[in-house]
Design a protein around this motif. Structure first.
Motif, PDB file in Angstrom:
ATOM      1  N   LEU A  21      14.211   2.078  -7.238  1.00  0.00           N
ATOM      2  CA  LEU A  21      13.000   1.861  -8.017  1.00  0.00           C
ATOM      3  C   LEU A  21      11.937   1.156  -7.182  1.00  0.00           C
ATOM      4  CD1 LEU A  21      11.793   2.356 -10.766  1.00  0.00           C
ATOM      5  CD2 LEU A  21      12.760   0.208 -11.534  1.00  0.00           C
ATOM      6  N   SER A  22      12.381   0.188  -6.384  1.00  0.00           N
ATOM      7  CA  SER A  22      11.459  -0.514  -5.496  1.00  0.00           C
ATOM      8  C   SER A  22      10.824   0.456  -4.505  1.00  0.00           C
ATOM      9  CB  SER A  22      12.207  -1.613  -4.741  1.00  0.00           C
ATOM     10  OG  SER A  22      11.366  -2.188  -3.773  1.00  0.00           O
ATOM     11  N   GLU A  23      11.638   1.342  -3.954  1.00  0.00           N
ATOM     12  CA  GLU A  23      11.137   2.350  -3.010  1.00  0.00           C
ATOM     13  C   GLU A  23      10.142   3.278  -3.703  1.00  0.00           C
ATOM     14  OE1 GLU A  23      12.995   6.047  -0.455  1.00  0.00           O
ATOM     15  OE2 GLU A  23      14.287   4.316  -0.860  1.00  0.00           O
ATOM     16  N   LEU A  24      10.437   3.673  -4.935  1.00  0.00           N
ATOM     17  CA  LEU A  24       9.536   4.528  -5.701  1.00  0.00           C
ATOM     18  C   LEU A  24       8.185   3.853  -5.907  1.00  0.00           C
ATOM     19  CD1 LEU A  24       8.902   7.027  -7.445  1.00  0.00           C
ATOM     20  CD2 LEU A  24       9.943   5.821  -9.378  1.00  0.00           C
ATOM     21  N   VAL A  25       8.212   2.580  -6.280  1.00  0.00           N
ATOM     22  CA  VAL A  25       6.968   1.832  -6.505  1.00  0.00           C
ATOM     23  C   VAL A  25       6.135   1.801  -5.225  1.00  0.00           C
ATOM     24  CG1 VAL A  25       6.002  -0.450  -6.986  1.00  0.00           C
ATOM     25  CG2 VAL A  25       7.839   0.453  -8.416  1.00  0.00           C
ATOM     26  N   LYS A  26       6.791   1.530  -4.089  1.00  0.00           N
ATOM     27  CA  LYS A  26       6.078   1.489  -2.807  1.00  0.00           C
ATOM     28  C   LYS A  26       5.442   2.839  -2.497  1.00  0.00           C
ATOM     29  CE  LYS A  26       8.939  -2.156  -0.904  1.00  0.00           C
ATOM     30  NZ  LYS A  26      10.066  -2.479  -0.038  1.00  0.00           N
ATOM     31  N   GLU A  27       6.187   3.912  -2.715  1.00  0.00           N
ATOM     32  CA  GLU A  27       5.659   5.250  -2.441  1.00  0.00           C
ATOM     33  C   GLU A  27       4.484   5.585  -3.367  1.00  0.00           C
ATOM     34  OE1 GLU A  27       6.438   7.403   0.040  1.00  0.00           O
ATOM     35  OE2 GLU A  27       7.736   5.827   0.818  1.00  0.00           O
ATOM     36  N   LEU A  28       4.588   5.211  -4.635  1.00  0.00           N
ATOM     37  CA  LEU A  28       3.498   5.459  -5.575  1.00  0.00           C
ATOM     38  C   LEU A  28       2.257   4.654  -5.195  1.00  0.00           C
ATOM     39  CD1 LEU A  28       5.420   5.535  -8.981  1.00  0.00           C
ATOM     40  CD2 LEU A  28       4.338   7.462  -7.812  1.00  0.00           C
ATOM     41  N   GLU A  29       2.456   3.422  -4.752  1.00  0.00           N
ATOM     42  CA  GLU A  29       1.339   2.597  -4.305  1.00  0.00           C
ATOM     43  C   GLU A  29       0.620   3.268  -3.151  1.00  0.00           C
ATOM     44  OE1 GLU A  29       2.868  -1.923  -5.381  1.00  0.00           O
ATOM     45  OE2 GLU A  29       3.235  -1.130  -3.374  1.00  0.00           O
ATOM     46  N   GLU A  30       1.387   3.776  -2.177  1.00  0.00           N
ATOM     47  CA  GLU A  30       0.789   4.436  -1.024  1.00  0.00           C
ATOM     48  C   GLU A  30       0.105   5.736  -1.423  1.00  0.00           C
ATOM     49  OE1 GLU A  30       3.564   4.935   2.209  1.00  0.00           O
ATOM     50  OE2 GLU A  30       4.142   2.812   2.122  1.00  0.00           O
ATOM     51  N   GLU A  31       0.757   6.522  -2.248  1.00  0.00           N
ATOM     52  CA  GLU A  31       0.235   7.830  -2.634  1.00  0.00           C
ATOM     53  C   GLU A  31      -1.078   7.732  -3.417  1.00  0.00           C
ATOM     54  OE1 GLU A  31      -0.045  11.941  -3.024  1.00  0.00           O
ATOM     55  OE2 GLU A  31       1.454  10.870  -1.836  1.00  0.00           O
ATOM     56  N   PHE A  32      -1.158   6.764  -4.335  1.00  0.00           N
ATOM     57  CA  PHE A  32      -2.312   6.680  -5.216  1.00  0.00           C
ATOM     58  C   PHE A  32      -3.260   5.533  -4.874  1.00  0.00           C
ATOM     59  CE2 PHE A  32       0.965   8.887  -7.696  1.00  0.00           C
ATOM     60  CZ  PHE A  32       0.298  10.079  -7.930  1.00  0.00           C
ATOM     61  N   GLY A  33      -2.957   4.788  -3.811  1.00  0.00           N
ATOM     62  CA  GLY A  33      -3.850   3.723  -3.368  1.00  0.00           C
ATOM     63  C   GLY A  33      -3.956   2.574  -4.349  1.00  0.00           C
ATOM     64  N   VAL A  34      -2.888   2.286  -5.060  1.00  0.00           N
ATOM     65  CA  VAL A  34      -2.860   1.153  -5.998  1.00  0.00           C
ATOM     66  C   VAL A  34      -1.886   0.117  -5.471  1.00  0.00           C
ATOM     67  CG1 VAL A  34      -3.495   2.529  -8.006  1.00  0.00           C
ATOM     68  CG2 VAL A  34      -1.088   2.239  -7.427  1.00  0.00           C
ATOM     69  N   SER A  35      -1.917  -1.076  -6.065  1.00  0.00           N
ATOM     70  CA  SER A  35      -1.022  -2.118  -5.576  1.00  0.00           C
ATOM     71  C   SER A  35      -0.530  -2.989  -6.716  1.00  0.00           C
ATOM     72  CB  SER A  35      -1.756  -2.990  -4.558  1.00  0.00           C
ATOM     73  OG  SER A  35      -0.932  -4.037  -4.154  1.00  0.00           O
ATOM     74  N   ALA A  36       0.754  -3.327  -6.654  1.00  0.00           N
ATOM     75  CA  ALA A  36       1.354  -4.282  -7.583  1.00  0.00           C
ATOM     76  C   ALA A  36       1.666  -5.554  -6.815  1.00  0.00           C
ATOM     77  CB  ALA A  36       2.614  -3.699  -8.204  1.00  0.00           C
ATOM     78  N   ALA A  37       0.923  -5.796  -5.743  1.00  0.00           N
ATOM     79  CA  ALA A  37       1.226  -6.892  -4.824  1.00  0.00           C
ATOM     80  C   ALA A  37       1.040  -8.271  -5.432  1.00  0.00           C
ATOM     81  CB  ALA A  37       0.371  -6.767  -3.564  1.00  0.00           C
ATOM     82  N   ALA A  38       0.089  -8.466  -6.312  1.00  0.00           N
ATOM     83  CA  ALA A  38      -0.158  -9.805  -6.860  1.00  0.00           C
ATOM     84  C   ALA A  38       1.063 -10.365  -7.586  1.00  0.00           C
ATOM     85  CB  ALA A  38      -1.380  -9.796  -7.770  1.00  0.00           C
ATOM     86  N   PRO A  39       1.687  -9.641  -8.546  1.00  0.00           N
ATOM     87  CA  PRO A  39       2.865 -10.203  -9.199  1.00  0.00           C
ATOM     88  C   PRO A  39       4.036 -10.380  -8.235  1.00  0.00           C
ATOM     89  CG  PRO A  39       2.027  -8.333 -10.451  1.00  0.00           C
ATOM     90  CD  PRO A  39       1.252  -8.405  -9.174  1.00  0.00           C
TER      91      PRO A  39
END
Length: 129
Positions: A21-39
């Motif tokens: 799931l962590s890997e999926l989130v990272k890939e989605l962040e890269e693909e769509f240019g979004v970030s969940a980095a703050a939390p």
């Protein structure tokens, strides 16, 4: 009501491990240019500050994820606990009702931080011990 395609995707996501799931989130962040980095950044800083339980020079490798307070979104917390633990709905609700209660014991640092982030996302207070 979600489309059949979305429902199928959700079911597939439920079967992923925390690391996948962590890997999926990272890939989605890269693909769509979004970030969940703050939390995630806030979660990563917390264990470093509270690491006085481990002897100096030795980093703690196993953590207990403890649900301290449910917050105002109990139903969302129950759903997250259900997904994280693999428990049934009734058992997940019972676990949440018993807070403060350990959700997972002996988790790796990465797994514990991810669980904490997911629970805090829905308003719960979580402590890593």
């Amino acid at each position: 009501m979600a489309s059949e395609k979305v429902t199928k995707l959700i079911e597939e996501v439920k079967e992923l491990t925390v690391l996948e799931l962590s890997e999926l989130v990272k890939e989605l962040e890269e693909e769509f240019g979004v970030s969940a980095a703050a939390p995630v950044a806030a979660v990563a800083a917390a264990p470093a500050a509270g690491g006085d339980a481990a002897p100096a020079g030795e980093e703690k490798s196993e953590f207990d994820v403890v649900l301290e307070n449910v917050g105002g979104e109990k139903i969302k917390v129950i759903k997250v606990v259900k997904d994280l633990t693999g428990l049934g709905l009734k058992d997940a609700k019972a676990l949440v009702d018993e807070a403060p209660k350990a959700i997972k014991e002996g988790a790796s640092k990465e797994e514990a931080e991810e669980m904490k982030a997911k629970l805090e996302e829905v308003g719960a207070t979580v402590e890593l011990k």
